[in-house]
Design a protein around this motif. Structure first.
Motif, PDB file in Angstrom:
ATOM      1  N   GLY A  98     -10.905 -35.175 -15.199  1.00  0.00           N
ATOM      2  CA  GLY A  98     -11.253 -35.069 -13.782  1.00  0.00           C
ATOM      3  C   GLY A  98     -12.619 -35.631 -13.460  1.00  0.00           C
ATOM      4  N   THR A  99     -13.559 -35.513 -14.386  1.00  0.00           N
ATOM      5  CA  THR A  99     -14.900 -36.059 -14.128  1.00  0.00           C
ATOM      6  C   THR A  99     -14.841 -37.577 -13.971  1.00  0.00           C
ATOM      7  N   LEU A 100     -13.969 -38.226 -14.745  1.00  0.00           N
ATOM      8  CA  LEU A 100     -13.807 -39.684 -14.630  1.00  0.00           C
ATOM      9  C   LEU A 100     -13.110 -40.050 -13.328  1.00  0.00           C
ATOM     10  N   TYR A 101     -12.049 -39.310 -13.024  1.00  0.00           N
ATOM     11  CA  TYR A 101     -11.266 -39.624 -11.830  1.00  0.00           C
ATOM     12  C   TYR A 101     -12.060 -39.337 -10.546  1.00  0.00           C
ATOM     13  N   ALA A 102     -12.877 -38.295 -10.568  1.00  0.00           N
ATOM     14  CA  ALA A 102     -13.691 -37.958  -9.396  1.00  0.00           C
ATOM     15  C   ALA A 102     -14.698 -39.071  -9.116  1.00  0.00           C
ATOM     16  N   ARG A 103     -15.333 -39.564 -10.154  1.00  0.00           N
ATOM     17  CA  ARG A 103     -16.309 -40.640  -9.991  1.00  0.00           C
ATOM     18  C   ARG A 103     -15.648 -41.899  -9.416  1.00  0.00           C
ATOM     19  N   ASN A 104     -14.498 -42.274  -9.978  1.00  0.00           N
ATOM     20  CA  ASN A 104     -13.794 -43.462  -9.494  1.00  0.00           C
ATOM     21  C   ASN A 104     -13.420 -43.321  -8.021  1.00  0.00           C
ATOM     22  N   THR A 105     -13.029 -42.126  -7.631  1.00  0.00           N
ATOM     23  CA  THR A 105     -12.620 -41.877  -6.249  1.00  0.00           C
ATOM     24  C   THR A 105     -13.797 -41.993  -5.301  1.00  0.00           C
ATOM     25  N   LEU A 106     -14.932 -41.410  -5.671  1.00  0.00           N
ATOM     26  CA  LEU A 106     -16.124 -41.500  -4.828  1.00  0.00           C
ATOM     27  C   LEU A 106     -16.596 -42.940  -4.685  1.00  0.00           C
ATOM     28  N   LEU A 107     -16.657 -43.673  -5.781  1.00  0.00           N
ATOM     29  CA  LEU A 107     -17.147 -45.047  -5.737  1.00  0.00           C
ATOM     30  C   LEU A 107     -16.200 -45.972  -4.974  1.00  0.00           C
ATOM     31  N   ALA A 108     -14.958 -45.529  -4.773  1.00  0.00           N
ATOM     32  CA  ALA A 108     -14.018 -46.287  -3.940  1.00  0.00           C
ATOM     33  C   ALA A 108     -14.227 -46.022  -2.454  1.00  0.00           C
ATOM     34  N   GLY A 109     -15.188 -45.143  -2.121  1.00  0.00           N
ATOM     35  CA  GLY A 109     -15.509 -44.886  -0.723  1.00  0.00           C
ATOM     36  C   GLY A 109     -14.988 -43.586  -0.174  1.00  0.00           C
ATOM     37  N   PHE A 110     -14.352 -42.769  -1.011  1.00  0.00           N
ATOM     38  CA  PHE A 110     -13.807 -41.495  -0.544  1.00  0.00           C
ATOM     39  C   PHE A 110     -14.813 -40.388  -0.863  1.00  0.00           C
ATOM     40  N   THR A 111     -15.535 -39.980   0.165  1.00  0.00           N
ATOM     41  CA  THR A 111     -16.605 -38.997  -0.006  1.00  0.00           C
ATOM     42  C   THR A 111     -16.095 -37.565   0.043  1.00  0.00           C
ATOM     43  N   THR A 112     -14.852 -37.382   0.499  1.00  0.00           N
ATOM     44  CA  THR A 112     -14.239 -36.053   0.578  1.00  0.00           C
ATOM     45  C   THR A 112     -12.772 -36.164   0.209  1.00  0.00           C
ATOM     46  N   VAL A 113     -12.259 -35.165  -0.510  1.00  0.00           N
ATOM     47  CA  VAL A 113     -10.824 -35.102  -0.785  1.00  0.00           C
ATOM     48  C   VAL A 113     -10.341 -33.672  -0.608  1.00  0.00           C
ATOM     49  N   ARG A 114      -9.064 -33.565  -0.285  1.00  0.00           N
ATOM     50  CA  ARG A 114      -8.360 -32.283  -0.359  1.00  0.00           C
ATOM     51  C   ARG A 114      -7.459 -32.385  -1.583  1.00  0.00           C
ATOM     52  N   ASP A 115      -7.693 -31.545  -2.568  1.00  0.00           N
ATOM     53  CA  ASP A 115      -6.977 -31.621  -3.841  1.00  0.00           C
ATOM     54  C   ASP A 115      -5.906 -30.535  -3.859  1.00  0.00           C
ATOM     55  N   VAL A 116      -4.638 -30.956  -3.852  1.00  0.00           N
ATOM     56  CA  VAL A 116      -3.551 -30.006  -3.621  1.00  0.00           C
ATOM     57  C   VAL A 116      -2.668 -29.845  -4.858  1.00  0.00           C
ATOM     58  N   GLY A 117      -3.234 -29.234  -5.889  1.00  0.00           N
ATOM     59  CA  GLY A 117      -2.452 -28.928  -7.067  1.00  0.00           C
ATOM     60  C   GLY A 117      -3.150 -29.297  -8.351  1.00  0.00           C
ATOM     61  N   GLY A 118      -3.850 -28.341  -8.955  1.00  0.00           N
ATOM     62  CA  GLY A 118      -4.525 -28.559 -10.225  1.00  0.00           C
ATOM     63  C   GLY A 118      -4.173 -27.459 -11.205  1.00  0.00           C
TER      64      GLY A 118
END
Length: 430
Positions: free
Chosen positions: A113-133
């Motif tokens: 998740g630490t890798l995926y979170a970083r990739n998501t932020l650097l793609a321009g998504f500053t906020t997410v709703r995470d629905v199922g972990g």
């Protein structure tokens, strides 16, 4: 005595000046030639944004830059609010076929998740709703980001989705009976009493919202996506627990029957909506329920991967099924259903989220409405629209930059050059 008063005055002035210097040190300024005002649907020229302590305190047009000592020059770029994805799974590596998600140690979900979170932020998504972990890995990831241990988007998380016996995501669907875990980690539950208790446990353990599976799903063996699962009464128990705590509830729902049941139970959003019909559209409009359709996940699964869905009770080929899904997206949009951006990130590699914008455009949505779905609409669905979703005074400094005008070419959002979240710069490739 008079000398003492002079000393006190001098000390007081020194304190005030020190405070002022400290305040000035927290000032940031961004200048850009263009800014997308998503609320007024316009492009604003030559904008200077002043930020203090992570919030926007002033927005000015046509500034005299010669009077400024220091500012970030983004004059070749267009500024937009930080993007928001309302359907992610940042701790799930489903896209990676080299990993068996059912054999990974629990800690692996958080580490990945630490890798995926970083990739998501650097793609321009500053906020997410995470629905199922799984295993509250999403809760842990959210807290690690909030504590500045790692880099990632602002997260609003649901924990594991609530599902029934034989439902989508129920572990017993794939695990031989002799290997079922005891105690089973939250799945499945049946009847309004069990659903209510599960909702209470999730809330106790720190989730921001609840997710309930109102139909079967594609990713679960022996599950039929079009088939309804929980009853209205069962789902209403979860809705009741969420709403009395001020939380919202999302419903995984592919089939029209499950969509109808979920809306009547009082959910805030329908996720997927693969087989929605006119009654579904009418109910969403009547009850002001958001629709989150993950065109990118559908495209990757059906077209790129050409997955075998012959056991899902669907009498259509993958291309026909995707075309039908895109057409339903267009119908819901054209009829005024409230739509928020969501991709089901994890079906594809994290960080590809913005590729969905092109698919939404191809399905018939206007570029400005696509932008709204990923900004002000998404922030409203999450319940943070007073803090983000648009670039306005008083809101968090969640700001990204692209080259060109995304209202004319939505694909520009696939290449973000600058990312700021809460006043902190995480990417600057200007």
């Amino acid at each position: 005595m008079e000398n003492l008063k002079k000393v006190e005055i001098i000390i007081f002035i020194w304190i005030l000046s020190s405070c002022n210097v400290f305040a000035q040190d927290n000032i940031q300024r961004l200048f850009a030639s263009n800014l997308v005002d998503v609320k007024k649907e316009r492009l604003v020229k030559n904008v200077l944004i002043t930020i203090q302590n992570g919030k926007i305190i002033e927005i000015g047009e046509n500034p005299d830059l010669s009077k400024l000592d220091d500012y970030i020059d983004l004059s070749e770029y267009t500024l937009l609010p930080g993007l928001i994805d309302c359907h992610t799974h940042l701790t799930n590596p489903y896209f990676d076929k080299t990993k068996d998600v059912y054999e990974l140690p629990i800690a692996s979900y958080g580490i990945l998740g630490t890798l995926y979170a970083r990739n998501t932020l650097l793609a321009g998504f500053t906020t997410v709703r995470d629905v199922g972990g799984y295993f509250y890995s999403d809760v842990a990831l959210r807290d690690a980001i909030n504590n500045n241990w790692i880099v990632g988007p602002r997260m609003y998380v649901s924990g594991k989705a609530i599902t029934m016996t034989g439902g989508h995501g129920a572990w017993g669907n794939w695990m031989a009976p002799q290997f079922e875990l005891e105690p089973n980690p939250g799945n499945p539950v049946d009847g309004d009493v069990e659903v209510r208790k599960r909702a209470r446990i999730l809330i106790k353990n720190g989730v921001n919202l609840l997710k309930i599976n109102a139909t079967g799903g594609f990713g679960t063996a022996n599950s039929i996506p079009g088939a309804a699962s929980f009853t209205i009464e069962e789902m209403n128990a979860a809705v009741d627990e969420a709403k009395k705590r001020g939380l919202k509830i999302a419903a995984h729902a592919h089939g029209a029957g499950g969509i109808k049941n979920a809306i009547k139970a009082g959910v805030n959003s329908i996720e997927h909506g693969t087989f929605l019909n006119q009654e579904s559209i009418d109910l969403m409009k009547e009850h002001k329920v958001f629709l989150v359709m993950d065109l990118l996940a559908a495209y990757v699964s059906l077209i790129e991967a050409n997955e075998d869905n012959s056991d899902k009770g669907i009498n259509k080929g993958n291309q026909e099924l995707y075309n039908d899904y895109a057409n339903k997206f267009r119908d819901a949009y054209n009829q005024g259903v409230k739509m928020a951006f969501g991709t089901d990130a994890s079906i594809f590699e994290h960080g590809r989220n913005a590729e969905q914008f092109k698919l939404m455009k191809e399905a018939g949505m206007k570029s400005i409405d696509i932008l709204k779905s990923a900004t002000i609409n998404a922030s409203e669905l999450i319940g943070i629209d007073t803090n983000t979703g648009s670039i306005e005074v008083g809101k968090w400094a969640d700001i990204i930059a692209v080259k060109g005008n995304p209202m004319e070419n939505i694909e520009l959002l696939e290449n973000v050059y600058f990312v700021m979240k809460g006043g902190k710069i995480y990417k600057n490739e200007k």
